[in-house]
Every structure is written in C-alpha cells, then in structure tokens.
Write a protein that holds these residues in place. Sequence first.
Motif, mmCIF file in Angstrom:
data_model
loop_
_atom_site.group_PDB
_atom_site.id
_atom_site.type_symbol
_atom_site.label_atom_id
_atom_site.label_comp_id
_atom_site.label_asym_id
_atom_site.label_seq_id
_atom_site.Cartn_x
_atom_site.Cartn_y
_atom_site.Cartn_z
ATOM 1 N N ASP A 1 118.882 50.685 87.288
ATOM 2 C CA ASP A 1 118.163 49.422 87.460
ATOM 3 C C ASP A 1 116.739 49.686 87.944
ATOM 4 O OD1 ASP A 1 118.127 46.670 87.183
ATOM 5 O OD2 ASP A 1 118.724 46.303 89.261
ATOM 6 N N VAL A 2 116.599 50.618 88.884
ATOM 7 C CA VAL A 2 115.267 50.985 89.373
ATOM 8 C C VAL A 2 114.418 51.494 88.208
ATOM 9 C CG1 VAL A 2 113.980 52.632 90.799
ATOM 10 C CG2 VAL A 2 115.998 51.489 91.734
ATOM 11 N N HIS A 3 115.017 52.372 87.403
ATOM 12 C CA HIS A 3 114.322 52.941 86.238
ATOM 13 C C HIS A 3 113.855 51.836 85.288
ATOM 14 C CE1 HIS A 3 113.651 55.625 82.768
ATOM 15 N NE2 HIS A 3 114.351 54.749 82.057
ATOM 16 N N ALA A 4 114.748 50.889 85.012
ATOM 17 C CA ALA A 4 114.429 49.818 84.074
ATOM 18 C C ALA A 4 113.315 48.924 84.603
ATOM 19 C CB ALA A 4 115.680 48.994 83.782
ATOM 20 N N VAL A 5 113.394 48.542 85.889
ATOM 21 C CA VAL A 5 112.384 47.641 86.463
ATOM 22 C C VAL A 5 111.036 48.347 86.568
ATOM 23 C CG1 VAL A 5 111.753 46.260 88.473
ATOM 24 C CG2 VAL A 5 114.124 46.298 87.701
ATOM 25 N N GLN A 6 111.045 49.608 86.984
ATOM 26 C CA GLN A 6 109.777 50.346 87.061
ATOM 27 C C GLN A 6 109.102 50.408 85.692
ATOM 28 O OE1 GLN A 6 110.887 54.142 88.778
ATOM 29 N NE2 GLN A 6 110.463 53.442 90.869
ATOM 30 N N ASN A 7 109.881 50.667 84.651
ATOM 31 C CA ASN A 7 109.321 50.712 83.296
ATOM 32 C C ASN A 7 108.778 49.352 82.878
ATOM 33 O OD1 ASN A 7 109.897 53.404 83.067
ATOM 34 N ND2 ASN A 7 111.704 53.146 81.752
ATOM 35 N N GLU B 1 105.473 48.645 84.549
ATOM 36 C CA GLU B 1 104.427 49.452 83.922
ATOM 37 C C GLU B 1 104.045 48.864 82.558
ATOM 38 O OE1 GLU B 1 101.607 52.256 84.079
ATOM 39 O OE2 GLU B 1 103.109 51.881 85.647
ATOM 40 N N LEU B 2 105.056 48.408 81.834
ATOM 41 C CA LEU B 2 104.816 47.816 80.521
ATOM 42 C C LEU B 2 103.982 46.544 80.647
ATOM 43 C CD1 LEU B 2 105.429 47.909 77.460
ATOM 44 C CD2 LEU B 2 107.525 46.617 77.927
ATOM 45 N N ARG B 3 104.243 45.755 81.677
ATOM 46 C CA ARG B 3 103.500 44.504 81.865
ATOM 47 C C ARG B 3 102.024 44.768 82.174
ATOM 48 N NH1 ARG B 3 107.311 39.846 84.681
ATOM 49 N NH2 ARG B 3 109.057 40.057 83.232
ATOM 50 N N LYS B 4 101.755 45.888 82.835
ATOM 51 C CA LYS B 4 100.352 46.222 83.089
ATOM 52 C C LYS B 4 99.603 46.462 81.784
ATOM 53 C CE LYS B 4 101.114 48.369 87.633
ATOM 54 N NZ LYS B 4 101.052 49.644 88.390
ATOM 55 N N GLN B 5 100.345 46.867 80.754
ATOM 56 C CA GLN B 5 99.742 47.153 79.457
ATOM 57 C C GLN B 5 99.826 45.952 78.516
ATOM 58 O OE1 GLN B 5 101.838 50.621 78.095
ATOM 59 N NE2 GLN B 5 101.377 51.779 79.982
ATOM 60 N N GLY B 6 100.313 44.821 79.066
ATOM 61 C CA GLY B 6 100.355 43.603 78.279
ATOM 62 C C GLY B 6 101.670 43.305 77.585
ATOM 63 N N GLY B 7 102.675 44.183 77.730
ATOM 64 C CA GLY B 7 103.962 43.970 77.079
ATOM 65 C C GLY B 7 105.010 43.450 78.044
ATOM 66 N N THR C 1 109.379 36.507 86.766
ATOM 67 C CA THR C 1 108.003 36.761 87.191
ATOM 68 C C THR C 1 107.893 38.151 87.791
ATOM 69 O OG1 THR C 1 108.394 35.915 89.417
ATOM 70 C CG2 THR C 1 107.750 34.311 87.722
ATOM 71 N N ASN C 2 106.660 38.577 88.014
ATOM 72 C CA ASN C 2 106.438 39.865 88.674
ATOM 73 C C ASN C 2 107.050 39.877 90.074
ATOM 74 O OD1 ASN C 2 105.082 40.701 86.450
ATOM 75 N ND2 ASN C 2 103.057 40.879 87.415
ATOM 76 N N GLU C 3 106.947 38.723 90.790
ATOM 77 C CA GLU C 3 107.530 38.641 92.136
ATOM 78 C C GLU C 3 109.047 38.820 92.073
ATOM 79 O OE1 GLU C 3 105.315 36.625 90.913
ATOM 80 O OE2 GLU C 3 103.568 36.889 92.241
ATOM 81 N N ASP C 4 109.662 38.230 91.039
ATOM 82 C CA ASP C 4 111.109 38.387 90.875
ATOM 83 C C ASP C 4 111.469 39.860 90.658
ATOM 84 O OD1 ASP C 4 111.469 35.674 91.113
ATOM 85 O OD2 ASP C 4 111.428 35.302 88.945
ATOM 86 N N LEU C 5 110.687 40.529 89.829
ATOM 87 C CA LEU C 5 110.964 41.941 89.541
ATOM 88 C C LEU C 5 110.741 42.816 90.772
ATOM 89 C CD1 LEU C 5 109.464 42.408 85.947
ATOM 90 C CD2 LEU C 5 111.866 42.277 86.602
#
Length: 987
Positions: A722-728, A731-737, A743-747
Amino acid sequence: MDETTKREEPLPVQSKHSTPQSQLSPWCTSLFGDVFGVTLNVDDTSKRFLESTFTELVEEGLDPQFEESHADRIIIEYLTEVGNTNPFKWLRDCWVKVQQYKRTLKAKDPLRDEKLQVLEEIDRLTSNYGLVAFQIEDMFINGNIDTYLKDVIANDSLYSDFIIQILYHAHEEGTLLEFLNVFVVELAKEVSKIDFRDSHYQLVLNVFQLILSQKPVAAVFTQIDNFHAKEEVKPHRIETTTLLGPLFRLSPLQSTVSIALFDENTNSSSRKVKSVGESLQAEHKVLLERLFFITDKIIRGSEQSRNDLLKYFATIVNKNHLRRGDHADFSKLASNAFMTNISMVLIRLSLPFLDSSLTKLDKIDPNYFQNTHCLIDISEETRANATNAEANEYFEAHKIDKKPNFISDCFYLTLTYLQYGLGGLYISESKLDKLIKHLKSTVENLNRPISDPSNRLQMIQRMQLPALQKKLEQAKSEKNALTSFFIHRNLQLEIFDFIAGSSAFLVRTVEPTHLYPKTKLRLPFVPDVIGVENVDNSEHFREQAPVPYKYFPEFCVEGVINFVLSSCKFVANPMIRNSRLPSLMEFMLVFLRCPELIGNPHLKGRLVEVLSIGTYPMTDGTPGFMQDIIDTDPLLTDNLLYALLDFYVVVEKTGSSSQFYDKFNSRFHISCILEQIWKNSVYKRQLIHQSEHNEEFFIRFVARMLNDLTFLLDESLRQLQDVHAVQNELELRKQGGSNMDGTNEDLESRLSSAENQARADIQLANRTLDLFDMFTGEVPKAFIKPEIVGRLASMLDYNLEALVGPKCTELKVREPEKYKFNPKDLLLKICKVFVNLSSESDFTKAVANDSRSFKRALFNRAEDIIRRWGLSNEDFIKCLVTFADKAEETRIADEAEEQDLGEIPDEYLDPLMYTLMEDPVILPGSKVNIDRATIRSHLLSDSTDPFNRMPLKYEDVIPNDDLKQEILDWKRGKKANKSTDVNMTDA
C-alpha cells in the motif's frame, strides 16, 4: 477606641504581685525605662511619657517613679493609650530585653530574688498580652493581626522564643486552640497567595515548623478550623480550602511554576532547561523534608492528631480515584503538585518499616481491607482476582472491628497514593505527549502558506496560531517539569525503597506459608495445569487465588508495576545498581509464574515490558541492569522461561475488545527477553526439557507463535504494498497523471496510516522470526508436530514467494529503513528456518504438499540473493539447496501417489482441509468426522467445535477406528489396483 471598648473582655492580665514603694524603685524605674521605653519624667523626650500613670501617682501623693507593681499598668497604658505601629513587635521587644536582664543578674546581688521576681512578672505579662493580641485584634491601638503575622514571618528567628513562650502560656491557660485558630489559619492564608517561585513560602514554613516543634501544638493541630476537608468539597478544591492544602501544593509541578520557569521562550537551550530542572530538584527535596517534618510532628503529637491526619490524607485520595482514568479531567481533580508531595511524605513515613532488613513486614495487617476502620474506599475498585460481589461477601463474613495499627494504615494509604498520586503523573505525561504532538502538527500546518487566500476558514484558523503556539509552549514546560521529577534520582530512590518493601510484602501475602522472606520461595504455588484446553482457563485459576489477597484492590499490585515501568524509561532509573532490586525481581517472577495471582493480563503485559527493558543492553554495551540477577538467581533460572512461555500463550485472551492486537505488544517484549536470556545455556536446556516433557503446552506455544508470524508477515507486506502504491500515485500526480481516487490529503493520510502500521508489524514480525530461528535450531522436533507443521510450511513458502517471487517489486518503498524493513535480512531469517528444519522428513513433506506456494524456482532465486549479497556462507547455501531438491522430489512423488489414488470419496476427506484423513475422530457435539491433526490444530486457538461452536476439549473427541481402517483398506486397494495395471502393461 472609646473607653467602653477598652474595658471589654478579656480584661487586662492582672499582676501576680503588688508591693509598696521600696528599695527596688530606682532599679524598677531604670528597668521599665529600658524594657518598655517609657518614663514618668515629662522632660525625658527619649522615652514615651505615661501621662495617666504620672497623674494617678501624683493624685495619690506618691513620687512619680516606677514600682514593680506598675508593670501591668504600664503595658496596658502603652498599648491602649500611647500606641505603637506594631503592638505585637513592641511586646516581643520588651520580652527579649527582659531575657537579657535575666542573664545579667549577678548571683551575689542581695536583691537578686526580688529583681528576678519582677522580671518573671514582666515575662509573664508580655507573653500573655502577646496572646491577647491575636485573640482580640482591636484590643490595642494599631492592632492588626495581618501586620503582626507578616513581621513574624519576615523575622521568624527574632520571634521564635517569644512565640514559644506565648504557646506555653496559651497551653497553660487552656486557650491554645483558640490562639491557633487565628494564628495558624492566617498563616495558611499567606501560603495560599504564593507559589513555589516565591521564596516567601520558606519563611512561612519556618513558622509552621517552629510552632509544631511544640508537642502541645502538634497534639491539637488537627482540631484547628478548616483542617478537615468538608464532605461536599470538590476534589480540586481541597488544596485551597483546607489548612495544610496550600503547603502541600507548593511544588515545581505547579502549572504556574513550570510554565514560568521552563518557558522555552526564555530558556531556549537544553542546557538552560537542565539547569532550571536541577535547581528546582534541589529546592523540591528541601521542601519535602520540611513537609515531612510538619507531618511527622503531627503524627507524633497525639493519637487524635495522628488519626485525623491519616483520615485527611485518605479523604483526599478517596476523592481522586479518577486521576488514573483514561479520560480524567485534571481540572476537576487534585493537582499533581499536591498529590505528589503527599505521596512522597507518606513514602518517607513508611520506609522505617519497609527497610532492607524486611523484619517488620509482619506488622502490616493482610486483613486490612476487611476492617471496618479501613481508611480507603475500595467499593468501586477492581479486585486482584475476584469480583466485587465475591469480595463484599467475603468481607461481610470476615468483618474485623478493631482499629488498625499505624503501620497498616500508613502502608495501605501509601500504596493507594502510589496508584492515584504518583500514578496520576504517568497519565499526565501521556496526555501531554499526545497534546504536544497534536499541537506541533497543527502549528506546522497553520504555518504553511495559505493555498487559497479567499478561503475564509483558512484565514480564521490562521488567526488561532498565536494562541496555539502559546498553548504548545505551556505544554512543553509542564512536560519538562514532570521529566525533572522523573529524573530526580534521590526522590526516585526513596520511592523504589518503598516499592521493594511493598513487593516483599505482597509476595509474603500470596506465599502459602506467609513466612517470606525468612523462607525460600517454591514456585509455582498451585501446580501447573497440563492440558491444552486448561492452560488459559482464567476461571480455574481464580478459584485457586489465595485469600485474602484475591480480594485486595488491584491497585495494590498495579501501582508497583506502573512505577517500575515508568521509572525504568528514564536515565535516573533507581533500579540500576540497586541492592534491593532482587526483591522486585522475585515479586515480578512470582506474579508472572503464578497465573492465579493476577486476573488482568494487561498487568502481566507491563511486567514483561519492564523485564524487556531490564534485559536490554545498556548504552555502553554492558548487559541490562536485570540481566545478572536473571542469569544467577536460582529462583529465576528455574522459573522465568516457563513463566514467559506460559504468558506468551495466555495473552491470546485479554478480555478486551482489542485483545487480538493487545497480545502483540506483550509477545514482542517476551521475544526481546528470550533473545537476551538465550545467551545462557541454562535457559536453552530448559526449553529442550519443556518441548520433551510438556508437549501439550509447548505445542500451544509454537502454534501461537505461528499464528502471530503468519498474520504479521502478511499484514506488514500488505501495508508495504500500500505504501508503494500510494508513493507512486503521489509521484504520478506531480507529473500530471493519476490512477487512484481521492484528494492529495486523503492519500497523505492513507500513506501515514500504512507507514505506521507497516513499521509496527515489521518490527513484531522480525522479533517473532528471531524466535523461530532460535527455537527451530535448538528443538526442531517440536515444530514438526502434525498440528502445526503444515501451517508452518505454508507460511514459510508463502512469504518466500512474496520476497523473491514475481510481485516482490511491489514491496519496494522509499526509505525502507524508516519502516525497519530489510528484505534481504527478512529473506535470510526465513531461509534459516528452512535450514534448521531441513533434516526433518515431516517438514520436507509438509513444504512439498503446499501446492499453493511451494515452487522450486523460488529457492533458486533465494540462493542467488544470499550468495550475491554475502548474507551467509556456502555451507548454509548448500544446505538450503539440498532441502529444496528433497522437497521438490517429494512433491513429484506425492503428486504421482495422488494420481494413483484418483478421486477421493467425500466421506474420506477432512471437512476443513479437504485432504484425505489419516486418523479420523468424531466430534461429540456435531458428530462430524474430522482428522485428528486438524481438530487438534483448531483447538490450539479455539476451544469450541468448529461446526456448532459448542465448547470442546481435545480428550472428548472419539476415535473412529472403523473409518480409519476403511480409509486404509481403500488406499491399499487403490495401490493394489495400480500395481495390477502396471504389471498388465509390462506384460
């Protein structure tokens, strides 16, 4: 003041002597002039002219000079007509000068006796009028008790002898209590106006100590107004409304003191904070000594004062039982400062009968709580190992109506304060830690740039920032004050002396002969229950609990445990290098080893936590402070291992709604202890003995270990995924995906939760794996019992696949050390268990039979990783490879045999495992046929029939020999048919 007022009661003190003018007149004139500062010579401006006396003497045709009979008249005229800014001080000064005159009288003076008689009369009059000054405030010009008292406090050394003389006369005249009701009550008010920062309190205590050094005062002190707390008074008001309250609340723990002196705005460096703490520690110790002096004098004053003081302390603690509550509102309870000071004073009172000789333990009455004169309210208290109804029934049937001795009152009262006085500090510390953490997080969030300036809610929250920052600093200051107390080694040593003595008394109470420590302990007191279904039978052990101990309030034990658990976390740990530590260690062992003594498993959990800390190596690398006793004390070496293994099993059931998770903390600490004591060959031999001679119990222990490890490894790896998935995703959201909802707060919240859980689970899993490594290496046969070997093999196979299989990349997280996650180390530990059990054919077969997870290729991958990273030597790798080869050969052979058998009839299949039964038994309730190994494995965790949930004992299952023979015949038939088919094919 008018004439009427001056003549009101009490009348001026009358002189005992009335003599005519004599040869003493010149001496008296000189004496009275020096002592009283008065004159009958109108031209003498250096002294006060007494007009009334002068006029009276002239009217009587007498010379205007002083006679010995004029002393009373002089004092009255001076105080009621001439006046002074402080009449009481004037009386003191007069009295002091009289004492000086007494010392200068020459033995050969022919008028010595007559002069001494005059001096004694002035002595008596001045001290008696001093008494009147506090009885009738407006008796004299400028009379003001507040003025008198402030001068006494500021100049106590100058007033001490005069005050003692007043007390003597008050006692002689029977007005002592009347005087004290004014003097002491006003004195206490002076303390209530200040706190520990104001050194003025020391002067006030000087006066308290002065008057209480007089036994008549101590004897009636508890009869002074406002000494006792009124029945209706609220707990937090006692320290401000009772006579001694203001004294006992003086402390560095007062919130006003801690906030002012530890405020990080003025003491920013840790050095300054430490310096402030050390200064306060020294002053606090002196204060406690003075409070003890006051208490001790009252205790020794009279039987009534002793009983009243103990009752006062009892009333306070009885009203403050909520201080140990999880949701305690400390604003409505007595303060930490107040309760701690009383606790420390009571501890000092108790130490003389709890000294290291332990010769006075028999003075403490074990039947105290059934005494109708018991000071402590235990009506709502949880009992050591009984219900309240059982306790009340017993106490009613065995009632004692005799006043307990002082030692018993004092001891049990101190035990109660240990729980609710000092015990409240631990709750406060925990609350402050949580508050500081919360406030820090909130302040940090509010300090971040506002993302949306138009967001009104964010602006309102930002306005709260100054108040929150101030609250944070105050919480830190209060925490610093608490820490300062916890690391005050001298005080902690005093508490520990009480702990050591209490531990010995509690052991003496539960030990069957009640002769401890004169006789050696023999454990267990009640024979061990051998049998899987009874090992955690709490009802059975409750019946075996000793009387009257089982009816004691639980806090008698809990207070001791809470203190040692709290203190061992601080650098001032009083147990380190303490000659009285063995008394505590024996107490801990007894209450761990004997399951009939504690009904609350959480208390045992705290005991193993203390042992875990006590066996952990010191910062300099030397063994833990308890290790030497654990290694050398025969009582511990004979019993500790069994006690730990037993509790490891029993803690499965704590009785709370969170029991599934409660067990992990206790088992973690047990694992830490076992790791340290494993270095001692004595404990290794005991483990082998238990595995060979107490098989039922040991199987249960191994099964619980296996349950834990299975869950922890599964959960920790899932959380890491789960940590791996959320971290990815972040990171993906920083690149626009984006691939996830929320929300980011939820993640961020989800990531934090997964990180915390993963960290805890991995740490526990590592510890449990360490146990498997140690134990499988020493007693491998204990791990191949039919009840557990299949589950063990499946767990190992599954986690091997998770670590080196196709999905192992899902475990890659940033900063793995943050979660204590070392995949290579985890892999090596799992492989060690494979190797430790590799010579056991049943284990090899169980691994091969795991069709879900066993794959030979996984071992090849593990071999490559171990060799590439140099995790172990070639001999280890060779052993692992050989085992994998054997397991693969067994798998191939078993699959061939399974094909030979073909389809298995349903009645031959185990209803839970769906495998061919080898030793079927009938469950007496549900009448279901099941394999013996399956039901035995089930009963290791659940003592009910899995098909109807009715209670079930292993010995009640019924062997189904007919079905067993039927299955054997069926298998032989299948093999015979196969053999015939092969022969026909060959032909």
